[in-house]
Design a protein around this motif. Structure first.
Motif, PDB file in Angstrom:
ATOM      1  N   GLY A 375       0.820  -1.202   0.000  1.00 46.31           N
ATOM      2  CA  GLY A 375       0.000   0.000   0.000  1.00 46.31           C
ATOM      3  C   GLY A 375       0.854   1.252   0.000  1.00 46.31           C
ATOM      4  N   LYS A 376       0.530   2.188  -0.873  1.00 49.03           N
ATOM      5  CA  LYS A 376       1.339   3.406  -1.050  1.00 49.03           C
ATOM      6  C   LYS A 376       0.576   4.669  -0.669  1.00 49.03           C
ATOM      7  N   SER A 377      -0.669   4.767  -1.085  1.00 54.48           N
ATOM      8  CA  SER A 377      -1.466   5.953  -0.775  1.00 54.48           C
ATOM      9  C   SER A 377      -2.939   5.615  -0.923  1.00 54.48           C
ATOM     10  N   MET A 378      -3.786   6.426  -0.245  1.00 55.35           N
ATOM     11  CA  MET A 378      -5.234   6.291  -0.396  1.00 55.35           C
ATOM     12  C   MET A 378      -5.873   7.648  -0.191  1.00 55.35           C
ATOM     13  N   THR A 379      -6.828   7.980  -1.070  1.00 56.32           N
ATOM     14  CA  THR A 379      -7.537   9.251  -0.997  1.00 56.32           C
ATOM     15  C   THR A 379      -9.031   9.017  -1.170  1.00 56.32           C
ATOM     16  N   TYR A 380      -9.828   9.593  -0.255  1.00 60.23           N
ATOM     17  CA  TYR A 380     -11.284   9.530  -0.336  1.00 60.23           C
ATOM     18  C   TYR A 380     -11.788  10.892  -0.810  1.00 60.23           C
ATOM     19  N   VAL A 381     -12.597  10.912  -1.875  1.00 61.19           N
ATOM     20  CA  VAL A 381     -13.177  12.153  -2.395  1.00 61.19           C
ATOM     21  C   VAL A 381     -14.692  12.014  -2.431  1.00 61.19           C
ATOM     22  N   LEU A 382     -15.380  12.959  -1.805  1.00 67.27           N
ATOM     23  CA  LEU A 382     -16.837  13.016  -1.838  1.00 67.27           C
ATOM     24  C   LEU A 382     -17.283  13.914  -2.974  1.00 67.27           C
ATOM     25  N   THR A 383     -18.181  13.404  -3.820  1.00 65.63           N
ATOM     26  CA  THR A 383     -18.812  14.205  -4.862  1.00 65.63           C
ATOM     27  C   THR A 383     -20.291  14.334  -4.527  1.00 65.63           C
ATOM     28  N   LEU A 384     -20.741  15.572  -4.299  1.00 60.76           N
ATOM     29  CA  LEU A 384     -22.133  15.823  -3.938  1.00 60.76           C
ATOM     30  C   LEU A 384     -23.020  15.801  -5.180  1.00 60.76           C
ATOM     31  N   PRO A 385     -24.334  15.704  -5.015  1.00 63.07           N
ATOM     32  CA  PRO A 385     -25.229  15.643  -6.174  1.00 63.07           C
ATOM     33  C   PRO A 385     -25.094  16.833  -7.118  1.00 63.07           C
ATOM     34  N   ASP A 386     -24.680  17.995  -6.615  1.00 64.44           N
ATOM     35  CA  ASP A 386     -24.530  19.156  -7.495  1.00 64.44           C
ATOM     36  C   ASP A 386     -23.170  19.199  -8.192  1.00 64.44           C
ATOM     37  N   GLY A 387     -22.352  18.160  -8.003  1.00 66.95           N
ATOM     38  CA  GLY A 387     -21.067  18.070  -8.696  1.00 66.95           C
ATOM     39  C   GLY A 387     -19.878  18.591  -7.918  1.00 66.95           C
ATOM     40  N   ARG A 388     -20.082  19.218  -6.768  1.00 74.86           N
ATOM     41  CA  ARG A 388     -18.958  19.717  -5.975  1.00 74.86           C
ATOM     42  C   ARG A 388     -18.177  18.556  -5.365  1.00 74.86           C
ATOM     43  N   ASP A 389     -16.842  18.693  -5.385  1.00 73.14           N
ATOM     44  CA  ASP A 389     -15.961  17.678  -4.826  1.00 73.14           C
ATOM     45  C   ASP A 389     -15.347  18.165  -3.518  1.00 73.14           C
ATOM     46  N   GLU A 390     -15.143  17.228  -2.583  1.00 73.20           N
ATOM     47  CA  GLU A 390     -14.462  17.519  -1.332  1.00 73.20           C
ATOM     48  C   GLU A 390     -13.563  16.337  -0.977  1.00 73.20           C
TER      49      GLU A 390
END
Length: 481
Positions: A375-390
C-alpha cells in the motif's frame, strides 16, 4: 510486523491527566531549547503513551537519560514526519486526536539536537502524565473473552482463525464505546470483532469453533452464506485492533446494537515472535447510559449505502468482482480486495479505484485506510449531487505499521445521490522498502505478504432509526464478567 522507533501515544484518550503539560513555546531568542523545559512537554503530549516501560515502543523517552542517546534519531524521524505517525495530509479534513507535531514543535526538537541536546534545569521538568492501567477508559460494563486459550508457536505461519462465543445478554444491549485488549499483545498482528445474530441450522459451537452438520469448521463467511445472505447482510463489525489502536467511542447518537442471543466472533491474526505464547483476547463494552442514546447503528463499509464499481488501471471490473482468489475466504462484504486481479511484479503505481454510490442519506464519522505492505497511498473524495468535490481524507504516504482511525471532528451528513471515490496506489517495486518479494505477483488475502484493499469508514444510515423498533422489553443489563 516490523516495529519502527518513536511510536506515538496510541490515543490521547490513553492519557488521563495532561493538564500539567503545556503547549510548546518557542525558546527565547539567543537561547537553546532544553529537554526539561522545551522537549519533555512535546514528548509527554505525543510520545510517552507508547514510549514508556511496559508499552509497545522499543525504548522509553520519559527521562533525559532515556531520550538523550536517541536524540539524533528523534530529530531525523520528526523532521521527516515519520513520528508520531499521522498520515493525513493537513490540507484536507479536520480530525480529532490529531497527534501530528506542529512545525514549531519540530523546529524545537531539531534545535535542541543541533545544540547538543542539553538537559536544562530539573525544576523545569513538567509532571509526567498519569496513564490508565488495564482498560484505558475504566472498567467496562461487560467483558467478553475468547472462549479458549490459544497456543501460538514460536515460529511459522498461523492461519487466521475465527473464535466464536455466545454473548451473555438476555436482552438487547446498546453500546457507546468498546475496547479490545489482547491477552498477549506482542503476538496479535491484528484482530477484528464481529457480531453474528444466529448460527446456521444444524451448526454447533464447540470450543469456540462453529461446526456445520458434517463437523467441518465454518468461517464467518461460511456462516453468512449458510444463513442465506452475504457477508454485508449477515455480519456486523464491532471494532478492529492493531497495535496502538483498540478503543472507539461513538459521537452523537451512533453506536452498536448487540442483540440478545447473538454471537461474538474474535477474528484473530497471530504473528509468532520467536517464543511460544498463549493468548486470550478480551472485548470490553461500555453501554449507553439511557434509552435512546444509541439511535443509529455504526457500519464499517460504504457497501451498505449503495453499490460499488471497481476500476483497476483504468479498466472497470465487471460488477466489481472477478473470480475470487481461492486462498481468501473472507467475510467483509467485498472489502479486502478479493475479486480484484493480482498486482503484477515490479509495478510502482498500480491503481485501484472504487466508486461508492450513496443511494440514501448517511452520516459519516470517520475513515480508516487499510492496506498491507504494498500500500502506497489512499484518498477519499466526496462528490455531492450538485457536482462539488471535497477531499475527505488523503494519506499520501501510507504506512502499514500504523493503522490509524481518522475520526472527523464533526460528523458529516452526506445526501443521497452523492458518491465517494477512493483512489489507491500500490507499490510492488524494489523501491518499496517494505516489499518482501517485488518479483512476484501479489494476491489478496490476510497475511502481511499478501495484499488487502479495504477503504473502511464509520457511517450510519439516517433512515435506520433504532428507536423505531419495539424497545418496551429492552433494558441494559447489569455489569457482567
Amino acid at each position: 510486523m516490523p516495529r519502527t522507533a518513536f511510536l506515538p501515544s496510541a490515543s490521547f484518550a490513553m492519557v488521563l491527566a495532561l493538564g500539567a503539560v503545556g503547549a510548546a513555546e518557542r525558546p527565547a531568542a539567543g537561547t537553546s531549547p532544553t529537554f526539561t523545559k522545551d522537549v519533555a512537554p512535546i514528548l509527554y503530549n505525543s510520545c510517552v503513551g507508547c514510549h514508556r516501560e511496559g508499552e509497545i515502543a522499543p525504548m522509553a523517552l520519559v527521562s533525559y537519560q532515556d531520550a538523550r542517546p536517541w536524540a539524533k534519531a528523534i530529530k531525523s524521524r520528526v523532521v521527516a514526519r515519520e513520528m508520531p505517525p499521522w498520515g493525513a495530509d493537513p490540507h484536507y479534513g479536520k480530525f480529532n486526536d490529531d497527534r501530528s507535531l506542529t512545525q514549531q514543535q519540530i523546529d524545537i526538537i531539531a534545535a535542541w539536537v543541533d545544540a547538543g541536546a542539553p538537559k536544562g534545569d530539573d525544576a523545569d521538568l513538567p509532571r509526567l502524565p498519569t496513564f490508565a492501567t488495564g482498560w484505558s477508559h475504566g472498567e467496562p460494563d461487560a467483558v467478553i473473552e475468547m472462549p479458549i486459550d490459544f497456543e501460538i508457536p514460536a515460529e511459522g505461519e498461523v492461519a487466521v482463525t475465527d473464535f466464536f462465543v455466545q454473548a451473555p445478554f438476555k436482552t438487547d444491549v446498546y453500546v457507546k464505546a468498546l475496547e479490545v485488549r489482547p491477552g498477549t499483545a506482542g503476538v496479535v498482528h491484528h484482530a477484528g470483532l464481529y457480531v453474528i445474530d444466529t448460527l446456521p441450522d444444524g451448526a454447533t459451537l464447540v470450543n469456540g469453533r462453529v461446526l456445520d452438520a458434517n463437523g467441518t469448521i465454518m468461517s464467518r463467511n461460511a456462516v453468512a452464506r449458510a444463513n442465506g445472505g452475504s457477508a454485508t447482510q449477515e455480519i456486523q463489525k464491532l471494532l478492529s485492533f492493531v497495535p496502538g489502536r483498540g478503543y472507539e467511542q461513538y459521537q452523537g447518537d451512533a453506536g452498536q446494537l448487540i442483540k440478545a442471543g447473538s454471537y461474538i466472533d474474535f477474528y484473530m491474526h497471530y504473528q509468532p515472535n520467536g517464543l511460544p505464547r498463549t493468548d486470550r483476547t478480551k472485548l470490553g463494552l461500555y453501554f449507553a447510559k439511557k434509552r435512546g442514546e444509541v439511535a443509529h447503528q455504526i457500519y464499517h463499509s460504504l457497501g451498505v449505502a449503495g453499490p460499488t464499481t471497481y476500476l483497476v488501471e483504468g479498466k472497470e471490473i465487471e460488477s466489481g468482482r472477478t473470480p475470487r482468489d481461492a486462498r481468501a475466504d473472507r467475510a467483509d462484504g467485498g472489502e479486502g480486495g478479493t475479486g480484484l486481479p493480482p498486482i503484477p511484479p515490479y509495478v510502482d503505481n498500480w491503481k485501484v479505484v472504487s466508486v461508492h454510490t450513496i443511494t440514501e442519506p448517511i452520516t459519516m464519522y470517520g475513515l480508516t485506510p487499510h492496506l498491507h505492505l504494498r500500500g502506497k497511498s489512499m484518498t477519499y473524495v466526496l462528490t455531492l449531487p450538485d457536482g462539488r468535490d471535497e477531499v475527505l481524507l488523503s494519506v499520501p504516504k501510507y504506512d502499514f505499521n500504523w493503522q490509524v482511525y481518522y475520526e472527523l471532528d464533526t460528523p458529516k451528513r452526506i445526501p443521497a445521490g452523492s458518491k465517494v471515490t477512493v483512489t489507491t496506489l500500490f507499490d510492488n517495486s524494489p523501491k518499496n522498502k517494505y516489499n518482501p518479494a517485488p518479483e512476484k505477483e501479489v494476491y489478496w488475502s490476510e497475511q502481511s505478504w499478501d495484499e488487502m484493499y479495504a477503504p473502511q469508514v464509520r457511517i450510519t444510515i439516517d433512515s435506520r432509526d433504532l428507536r423505531k423498533k419495539d424497545v418496551s422489553t429492552t433494558q441494559q443489563p447489569q455489569k457482567q464478567r
